[in-house]
Scaffold this motif. Structure first.
Motif, PDB file in Angstrom:
ATOM      1  N   THR A 181      14.856   5.353 -11.753  1.00 44.04           N
ATOM      2  CA  THR A 181      15.296   4.101 -12.410  1.00 44.04           C
ATOM      3  C   THR A 181      15.803   4.332 -13.833  1.00 44.04           C
ATOM      4  N   GLU A 182      15.301   5.367 -14.515  1.00 40.16           N
ATOM      5  CA  GLU A 182      15.705   5.561 -15.925  1.00 40.16           C
ATOM      6  C   GLU A 182      15.566   7.015 -16.321  1.00 40.16           C
TER       7      GLU A 182
ATOM      8  N   ASP B 139      15.451   9.033 -19.944  1.00 41.88           N
ATOM      9  CA  ASP B 139      15.301   8.840 -21.389  1.00 41.88           C
ATOM     10  C   ASP B 139      15.405  10.200 -22.071  1.00 41.88           C
TER      11      ASP B 139
ATOM     12  N   ASP C 245      12.430  12.090 -20.442  1.00 38.36           N
ATOM     13  CA  ASP C 245      11.552  11.447 -19.442  1.00 38.36           C
ATOM     14  C   ASP C 245      12.370  11.045 -18.210  1.00 38.36           C
TER      15      ASP C 245
ATOM     16  N   HIS D 104      11.974   8.417 -15.005  1.00 39.04           N
ATOM     17  CA  HIS D 104      11.165   7.291 -14.506  1.00 39.04           C
ATOM     18  C   HIS D 104      11.352   7.135 -12.978  1.00 39.04           C
TER      19      HIS D 104
ATOM     20  N   LYS E  48       6.445   6.559 -11.284  1.00 38.75           N
ATOM     21  CA  LYS E  48       5.755   6.633 -12.575  1.00 38.75           C
ATOM     22  C   LYS E  48       6.593   7.496 -13.507  1.00 38.75           C
ATOM     23  N   VAL E  49       6.227   7.533 -14.745  1.00 39.34           N
ATOM     24  CA  VAL E  49       7.030   8.236 -15.754  1.00 39.34           C
ATOM     25  C   VAL E  49       6.564   9.687 -15.844  1.00 39.34           C
TER      26      VAL E  49
ATOM     27  N   ARG F  33       7.078  13.088 -18.053  1.00 41.67           N
ATOM     28  CA  ARG F  33       7.539  13.517 -19.368  1.00 41.67           C
ATOM     29  C   ARG F  33       7.656  15.039 -19.353  1.00 41.67           C
TER      30      ARG F  33
END
Length: 784
Positions: A76-77, A79, A91, A93, A96-97, A99
């Motif tokens: 979804t993302e 970063d 990161d 996503h 869950k995220v 890192r």
């Protein structure tokens, strides 16, 4: 990094049909440094699947292993943390995220750029990129090792494919053939282009007419079917063209192959749907004519269905070679449909056969009664249509036996019962035989089975729950065998001697089927049923023997010819008529031996137990009957028994004559026994007359006690006694009487000889002559 990339491609992704597009060396943020790799990959087959795969070294550090994978569509993302400063952190996503910290900012940027391009090309749902430099999302990454991984424009993602060892060998082979492949790349490319044009023009070009036939050709008309057959064959030729090394990588070839695949799939669906409909429609047409055959004891013919379907045989072969799953599906559909149809047809057919076989009318309860068939097998055969219906109470038995056959009177109905059964059983087998052969022949031609058509190459259910079995067995399952066994049981119940008819008929049909195809469904099924028939035949023979052993003879009446002796005669006549020129003659010969030995032993048993009739009479009469039967029928396997029967008859005839005649001149017998005793003691024959007890005067005194009148009276009483012992049906009275005459004459001549030797010149003679004695025997026989 390039070496790592190639190693990962070779060991991790090539075996899974994936391409590695970008790689970044990372560790989890905020934790102890444990390096791993994040890999951006796409599948080599369509539809393309895009993934982010986590790969790490094994604990021993010898090789890499796949640890985790995420679908890009679940991302979804992204970063990047900072769009203006170099920062290795980023990161991802998913659910869950996650890192990460990259080993370098360049690797991070290259990886994010690749993710952006994959997102733009393959995903409808766009990923949100946060804190990422716009320049990174619009341009390719500057020169460096990442460039070779991520590629340039978007199309490069689709066109790029790692060459495997086989591809490299193909290209090397092409370059070796073309000497200027390296020195003049343009000439080499032009050569490849010309080869592709030749390939497209002559071998991978399908005419518009063929394409139209495959897409919309009429599968219900002969002309349309022929067009579809020609088009399908042309399509197969195009799809099976042997490409030169490297040609399968060319875009034009790929596009043509893709078009062919779509045509193949489209036509396969059309053909499958059409044939499924044909099965259904033909099923309705066939069922509508079913009732016309039931009362006639005939099975419906499937030749119209077979004729219509065989027009599609070449298309079925094409389907088998190109779309095996659809071919198997059609096989299952045909089997399902025909199984239901055959089940109805065969069940109704055998129901009619049983009704006709039982030969009784339907009662008020809707059940069909059975009646037995017993009796002598003589008389004319009545027309089956004029047979009278008899209830079970009016018949003596539901099972024939040698005892019944000997005791019961002849009747046209008994003969007609067996004749009718034989005709019905033959009709059943004659109807089943062409049905099975025609269906098997159709299956072989329609489904294009290369080996024995009873074998199915794959009619299993998709879940594997149905084991692979012969197609004919799947089609007809056990209907025919079960119904035949049921019919055989009914025939055996009606009349146990029906097993003779069934053994001959079934053996002949098995022999015929094996000559056509020993491994056919028909041959196998009839062979199985023949085992049952043979078992019933053996049981019938054993039953007859058991009944012989259990026979009881009245103590108050003379024995006469035993019922199982006359029963054997009738059985043999029946069997000889049935087994004339039969294939299973050996079975009958074995049964004959068992039966005749049982007859012999049980005749002796009855003779030993008889109280009213002398043992010799029982043996003499019955073995005479057996000897006459075997002499008349000329059964080669019973020749030894025929001679034995004659011997026993002769022995017991002589024994009975001697014992019954006894000493008709009793006192004269005693006198000459004394004379013979003196001679045996050493007295010379001419000196016997000097013995006081045996002088001439004593001899004359004894002879005077047997005048001709008294002798005739004694013989008359003897005739009456013999007449009481003997039975009328065997008609041996005159034979016995003649034998007694011979024995009496023998005794008379013996006495005469002793008189001449021991009393020479005395002039002593009997009161009657041999001529007188012949007259006595003749007149007594005539008077009775």
């Amino acid at each position: 990094m390039t070496a790592i990339k190639h190693a990962l491609q070779r060991d991790i992704f090539t075996p899974n049909d994936e391409r590695l597009l970008s790689i970044v060396n990372v560790c989890k943020a905020g934790k102890k440094k444990k390096n791993c790799f994040l890999c951006a990959t796409v599948t080599t087959e369509r539809p393309v699947q895009v993934k982010v795969v986590k790969v790490k070294k094994t604990d021993k550090g010898d090789f890499y292993k796949r640890q985790m994978a995420w679908e890009l569509q679940d991302l979804t993302e992204v970063d990047a943390k900072d769009a203006n400063k170099e920062n290795p952190e980023f990161d991802l996503h998913f659910e869950k995220v996650y890192r990460w910290v990259a080993s370098s900012t360049a690797e991070k940027n290259s990886f994010i750029s690749c993710i952006w391009k994959l997102n733009q090309r393959y995903l409808r749902k766009k990923v949100e990129f946060v804190n990422v430099s716009p320049q990174l999302l619009e341009e390719s990454v500057p020169s460096g090792e990442s460039q070779s991984v991520a590629g340039g424009d978007e199309d490069a993602l689709d066109d790029y494919q790692e060459l495997n060892s086989h591809d490299e060998q193909d290209i090397e082979s092409m370059m070796e053939v073309c000497e200027y492949a390296i020195s003049n790349a343009e000439a080499f490319a032009e050569k490849l282009s010309r080869e592709l044009q030749v390939l497209d023009g002559n071998y991978m070009d399908l005419s518009k007419g063929h394409i139209k036939a495959l897409q919309e050709g009429d599968l219900s008309s002969p002309k349309g079917i022929e067009a579809c057959i020609n088009a399908s064959e042309a399509l197969s030729q195009c799809m099976n063209v042997a490409l030169k090394p490297g040609h399968d990588k060319l875009m034009a070839v790929k596009q043509q192959q893709h078009m062919f695949s779509e045509l193949r799939d489209t036509f396969a669906r059309r053909l499958t749907n059409h044939l499924n409909n044909v099965f259904v429609h033909q099923g309705h047409d066939q069922s509508s004519t079913l009732s016309q055959h039931t009362a006639e004891l005939t099975l419906p013919k499937h030749s119209p269905l077979h004729r219509d379907l065989l027009r599609y045989a070449k298309l079925m072969e094409w389907l088998k070679n190109t779309q095996r799953e659809k071919y198997d599906g059609l096989s299952r559909t045909y089997v399902d449909y025909m199984t239901r149809l055959y089940e109805r047809e065969i069940k109704d057919f055998f129901e009619v056969a049983k009704i006709k076989m039982a030969g009784t009318s339907k009662d008020g309860k809707g059940k069909f009664g059975l009646h037995g068939s017993s009796g002598k097998l003589t008389g004319s055969t009545s027309s089956l249509n004029k047979l009278a219906v008899s209830s079970s109470n009016s018949r003596r038995s539901q099972s024939s036996s040698l005892l019944d056959m000997g005791n019961m009177s002849a009747s046209d109905l008994d003969v007609a019962d067996r004749t009718r059964f034989d005709k019905i059983f033959e009709q059943v087998l004659s109807e089943l035989e062409p049905l099975c052969l025609a269906e098997q022949d159709f299956i072989s031609k329609f489904f294009k089975l290369q080996q024995n058509p009873t074998l199915v190459e794959n009619v299993d259910d998709s879940d594997g729950t149905v084991p692979s079995r012969p197609l004919m067995t799947v089609l007809l399952t056990s209907y025919i065998e079960t119904e035949l066994n049921s019919l055989i049981a009914l025939g055996d119940k009606i009349d146990s001697f029906n097993s003779l008819y069934m053994l001959v008929k079934m053996s002949h049909h098995v022999w015929t089927a094996e000559n056509v195809d020993p491994a056919s469904y028909l041959s196998t099924t009839l062979g199985n049923v023949l085992v049952t028939v043979k078992r019933n035949f053996d049981k019938c023979i054993s039953g007859q023997i058991r009944q012989m052993e259990e026979v009881k003879i009245s103590k108050k009446s003379k024995v006469g010819i035993l019922p199982f002796v006359t029963g054997f005669e009738e059985f043999a006549k029946l069997a000889e008529a049935i087994f004339r020129n039969a294939e299973r003659r050996g079975d009958l010969d074995k049964a004959y031996i068992k039966l005749i030995r049982a007859v012999f032993s049980n005749v002796e048993k009855v003779a030993n137990e008889s109280q009213k009739t002398p043992r010799d009479v029982v043996m003499m009469e019955n073995f005479h009957h057996i000897f006459s039967t075997l002499s008349s029928l000329k059964i080669s396997c019973l020749e030894a028994e025929r001679k034995e029967a004659k011997q026993k008859y002769t022995e017991h005839l002589q024994s009975y004559v001697i014992n019954s005649l006894g000493q008709p001149l009793e006192k004269l017998n005693h006198f000459f026994e004394g004379v013979e005793a003196r001679v045996a003691q050493g007295v010379r024959e001419e000196e016997v007359s000097y013995q006081l007890a045996f002088n001439k005067q004593e001899l004359r005194k004894v002879i005077k006690e047997y005048p001709g009148k008294e002798v005739k009276k004694g013989l008359d009483n003897l005739y009456k006694k013999v007449d009481k012992h003997l039975c009328e049906e065997e008609n041996l009275l005159q034979v016995v009487w003649h034998s007694m005459q011979d024995e009496f004459i023998r005794q008379y001549k013996h006495f005469e000889g002793l008189i001449n030797r021991c009393y020479p010149g005395s002039g002593i003679t009997m009161e009657f002559t041999i001529q007188d004695m012949l007259e006595y025997f003749s007149s007594i026989a005539q008077s009775h």
